[in-house]
Scaffold this motif. Structure first.
Motif, PDB file in Angstrom:
ATOM      1  N   THR A 228      54.538   3.765 -23.887  1.00 24.14           N
ATOM      2  CA  THR A 228      53.416   4.696 -24.075  1.00 24.14           C
ATOM      3  C   THR A 228      52.967   5.322 -22.763  1.00 24.14           C
ATOM      4  OG1 THR A 228      51.859   2.831 -23.978  1.00 24.14           O
ATOM      5  CG2 THR A 228      52.592   3.537 -26.155  1.00 24.14           C
ATOM      6  N   SER A 229      53.071   4.588 -21.664  1.00 22.59           N
ATOM      7  CA  SER A 229      52.669   5.162 -20.385  1.00 22.59           C
ATOM      8  C   SER A 229      53.639   6.247 -19.933  1.00 22.59           C
ATOM      9  CB  SER A 229      52.571   4.073 -19.308  1.00 22.59           C
ATOM     10  OG  SER A 229      53.841   3.507 -19.040  1.00 22.59           O
ATOM     11  N   SER A 230      54.849   6.227 -20.429  1.00 21.77           N
ATOM     12  CA  SER A 230      55.847   7.231 -20.063  1.00 21.77           C
ATOM     13  C   SER A 230      55.783   8.472 -20.943  1.00 21.77           C
ATOM     14  CB  SER A 230      57.253   6.619 -20.154  1.00 21.77           C
ATOM     15  OG  SER A 230      57.389   5.493 -19.320  1.00 21.77           O
ATOM     16  N   VAL A 231      55.285   8.314 -22.176  1.00 14.01           N
ATOM     17  CA  VAL A 231      55.376   9.398 -23.166  1.00 14.01           C
ATOM     18  C   VAL A 231      54.085  10.193 -23.304  1.00 14.01           C
ATOM     19  CG1 VAL A 231      55.724   9.897 -25.624  1.00 14.01           C
ATOM     20  CG2 VAL A 231      57.193   8.218 -24.465  1.00 14.01           C
ATOM     21  N   TYR A 232      52.947   9.512 -23.343  1.00 19.46           N
ATOM     22  CA  TYR A 232      51.688  10.172 -23.700  1.00 19.46           C
ATOM     23  C   TYR A 232      50.915  10.560 -22.437  1.00 19.46           C
ATOM     24  CZ  TYR A 232      53.104   8.297 -28.153  1.00 19.46           C
ATOM     25  OH  TYR A 232      53.836   7.998 -29.279  1.00 19.46           O
ATOM     26  N   LEU A 233      50.857  11.842 -22.183  1.00 18.40           N
ATOM     27  CA  LEU A 233      50.350  12.340 -20.909  1.00 18.40           C
ATOM     28  C   LEU A 233      48.856  12.101 -20.728  1.00 18.40           C
ATOM     29  CD1 LEU A 233      52.282  15.750 -20.703  1.00 18.40           C
ATOM     30  CD2 LEU A 233      52.966  13.494 -19.848  1.00 18.40           C
ATOM     31  N   GLY A 234      48.098  12.063 -21.801  1.00 23.79           N
ATOM     32  CA  GLY A 234      46.652  11.913 -21.700  1.00 23.79           C
ATOM     33  C   GLY A 234      46.186  10.474 -21.646  1.00 23.79           C
ATOM     34  N   VAL A 235      47.130   9.535 -21.576  1.00 21.78           N
ATOM     35  CA  VAL A 235      46.788   8.117 -21.618  1.00 21.78           C
ATOM     36  C   VAL A 235      47.157   7.461 -20.290  1.00 21.78           C
ATOM     37  CG1 VAL A 235      47.202   5.913 -22.771  1.00 21.78           C
ATOM     38  CG2 VAL A 235      47.165   8.037 -24.100  1.00 21.78           C
ATOM     39  N   LYS A 236      46.216   6.729 -19.714  1.00 22.01           N
ATOM     40  CA  LYS A 236      46.465   5.998 -18.478  1.00 22.01           C
ATOM     41  C   LYS A 236      46.154   4.515 -18.684  1.00 22.01           C
ATOM     42  CE  LYS A 236      45.984   9.592 -14.974  1.00 22.01           C
ATOM     43  NZ  LYS A 236      45.515   9.854 -13.596  1.00 22.01           N
ATOM     44  N   TRP A 237      46.959   3.680 -18.038  1.00 20.49           N
ATOM     45  CA  TRP A 237      46.834   2.236 -18.188  1.00 20.49           C
ATOM     46  C   TRP A 237      46.466   1.575 -16.856  1.00 20.49           C
ATOM     47  CZ3 TRP A 237      47.792  -0.743 -22.611  1.00 20.49           C
ATOM     48  CH2 TRP A 237      48.388  -0.078 -23.698  1.00 20.49           C
ATOM     49  N   ILE A 238      45.657   0.502 -16.949  1.00 23.90           N
ATOM     50  CA  ILE A 238      45.525  -0.474 -15.868  1.00 23.90           C
ATOM     51  C   ILE A 238      45.802  -1.846 -16.472  1.00 23.90           C
ATOM     52  CG2 ILE A 238      44.041  -1.571 -14.158  1.00 23.90           C
ATOM     53  CD1 ILE A 238      42.386   0.914 -13.987  1.00 23.90           C
ATOM     54  N   VAL A 239      46.695  -2.585 -15.853  1.00 25.45           N
ATOM     55  CA  VAL A 239      46.959  -3.962 -16.292  1.00 25.45           C
ATOM     56  C   VAL A 239      46.871  -4.869 -15.074  1.00 25.45           C
ATOM     57  CG1 VAL A 239      48.408  -3.261 -18.231  1.00 25.45           C
ATOM     58  CG2 VAL A 239      49.470  -3.722 -16.009  1.00 25.45           C
ATOM     59  N   SER A 240      46.534  -6.121 -15.307  1.00 24.81           N
ATOM     60  CA  SER A 240      46.494  -7.086 -14.211  1.00 24.81           C
ATOM     61  C   SER A 240      47.248  -8.340 -14.618  1.00 24.81           C
ATOM     62  CB  SER A 240      45.050  -7.446 -13.842  1.00 24.81           C
ATOM     63  OG  SER A 240      44.489  -8.327 -14.801  1.00 24.81           O
ATOM     64  N   SER A 241      47.763  -9.044 -13.618  1.00 23.38           N
ATOM     65  CA  SER A 241      48.468 -10.301 -13.890  1.00 23.38           C
ATOM     66  C   SER A 241      48.760 -11.015 -12.590  1.00 23.38           C
ATOM     67  CB  SER A 241      49.782 -10.051 -14.636  1.00 23.38           C
ATOM     68  OG  SER A 241      50.773  -9.552 -13.746  1.00 23.38           O
ATOM     69  N   ARG A 242      49.237 -12.229 -12.716  1.00 22.52           N
ATOM     70  CA  ARG A 242      49.796 -12.935 -11.571  1.00 22.52           C
ATOM     71  C   ARG A 242      51.138 -12.295 -11.202  1.00 22.52           C
ATOM     72  NH1 ARG A 242      48.653 -19.353 -13.022  1.00 22.52           N
ATOM     73  NH2 ARG A 242      46.427 -19.104 -13.519  1.00 22.52           N
TER      74      ARG A 242
END
Length: 403
Positions: A228-242
């Motif tokens: 989804t982060s590659s396809v949908y231009l109006g959508v931005k993600w933040i993820v966190s992890s170890r």
């Protein structure tokens, strides 16, 4: 769901209410008049409320508040550094940078950092939607990929009710099993992608904390994030992890990926930890009535041994809160620097408990928890404790044993 089916779910209409008077005049929902509009709105809102109830596992907004309260509150000074960080600003300001991965070792403050980012995005004067989710491995309701999607969709449609049609389309033919059976991930991921490609969707910011605590379906979730982060231009993600290799490998599949490593921002994190220490020591000094020398000794010891780790400070302060002021300076030396050494000391304390019954109980529980496939939730821990004769398995007792 038809008007009649929804109506069967509705509470009785109070005598003398507007709706009773409208019904008395045989007004049909959908008729071109103000009364018909009121009824349509009423049924529409009630229908959406029912769908939200079905979607909800927990409300991520409540999870955020609970986490902040559990950790002693959110300090603006402990997260504001990230707002000027070049990686974060690139994600925020550049259209092609659609995925920000905040990664770091345990105890580096990732969760509270994301809480602060959420606050800042919520206060931004734009029309963007904001949806987020906090994974926690010890809670079965929020430690799996299905729960993550349900939470993200829940907040999106709650803010933008017109998106509820995508939930309705999937839910109406099958009912409640749609989000609970073996195919729940398939159904929810289809709803989710339909929402993201809806032409009426405003710009959206999606945030997931602690991917490493998603104990079921992590790879499916990572694949969906990358897609989804590659396809949908109006959508931005933040993820966190170890710093997990499996997460790194999956997220490397997208060219829009920006990494913000907390280890590579050691100076900023250390400054934030210093502010956190000062705040915790102020609280301890007031709580335990420290004199100036004791307060100074506590702050100097924490600052010298925290090594940029919020969790170490939190664990030590938790112990100091239970220690009388006159014992505090002597007890400080008992807390070794670094999480590994501190955990080792905790294990030694368990192994050397004077109460041999408590020691045996703790050893049995720790042995089981180290052998199981995934982290154990409190309600599951109850089943273990219940198997030990003479130990109550009520919620209060389980929480005390876990602590």
């Amino acid at each position: 769901m038809s008007e009649r089916e929804v109506g069967a779910l509705l509470p009785p209409i109070p005598t003398g209410s507007t709706f009773e008077r409208i019904q008395g005049h045989n007004v049909i929902a959908g008729q071109n008049n103000s009364a018909g509009t009121v009824i349509n709105n009423f049924y529409g809102e009630e229908r959406n409320r029912r769908y939200l109830q079905v979607l909800r596992t927990t409300d991520p907004r409540h999870d955020k508040k609970r986490i902040e309260q559990t950790k002693g509150g959110l300090l603006a000074e402990s997260y504001r550094w990230v707002l000027d960080n070049p990686d974060f600003r690139q994600w925020r300001d550049e259209g092609h940078s659609r995925l920000l991965w905040i990664k770091g070792d345990p105890g580096k403050g990732k969760t509270m950092l994301l809480c602060g980012i959420i606050n800042e995005l919520e206060s931004a004067a734009d029309s963007s939607l904001l949806s987020f989710f906090f994974c926690q491995a010890t809670d079965a309701s929020i430690n799996n990929a299905v729960a993550v999607l349900r939470g993200l969709i829940y907040l999106l449609v709650d803010q933008q009710p017109c998106l509820m049609s995508h939930v309705q389309k999937m839910y109406d033919p099958a009912g409640n099993p749609t989000f609970r059976d073996v195919n729940a991930w398939v159904a929810l991921s289809e709803i989710f992608t339909d929402i993201l490609k809806d032409p009426g969707l405003p710009p959206a910011r999606l945030i997931i904390d602690a991917l490493d605590e998603c104990t079921e379906g992590l790879e499916l979730l990572l694949d969906l994030i990358v897609q989804t982060s590659s396809v949908y231009l109006g959508v931005k993600w933040i993820v966190s992890s170890r710093n997990w290799p499996i997460i790194e490998k999956k997220l490397d599949a997208t060219t829009q990926n920006i990494r913000l490593s907390l280890e590579l921002n050691e100076e900023s994190v250390s400054t934030a930890v210093t502010t956190y220490i000062r705040n915790k020591v102020d609280w301890l000094a007031k709580q335990n009535r420290y004199n100036f020398d004791t307060r100074d000794a506590v702050e100097r010891y924490l600052s010298a041994n925290a090594h940029g780790t919020f969790l170490w400070v939190a664990l030590v302060c938790q112990e100091l809160a239970k220690t009388p002021a006159w014992k505090t300076r002597r007890k400080l030396a008992m807390f070794p620097p670094g999480l590994d050494k501190l955990y080792r000391r905790m294990m030694d304390q368990i192994l050397n408990l004077e109460d041999t019954e408590d020691a045996a109980l703790c050893k049995d529980i720790l042995a089981t928890m180290s052998a199981v496939y995934r982290p154990i939730a409190l309600d599951e821990l109850g089943a273990i404790v219940d198997a030990i004769e003479g130990i109550p398995s009520d919620d209060e007792a389980i929480a005390e044993i876990a602590i």
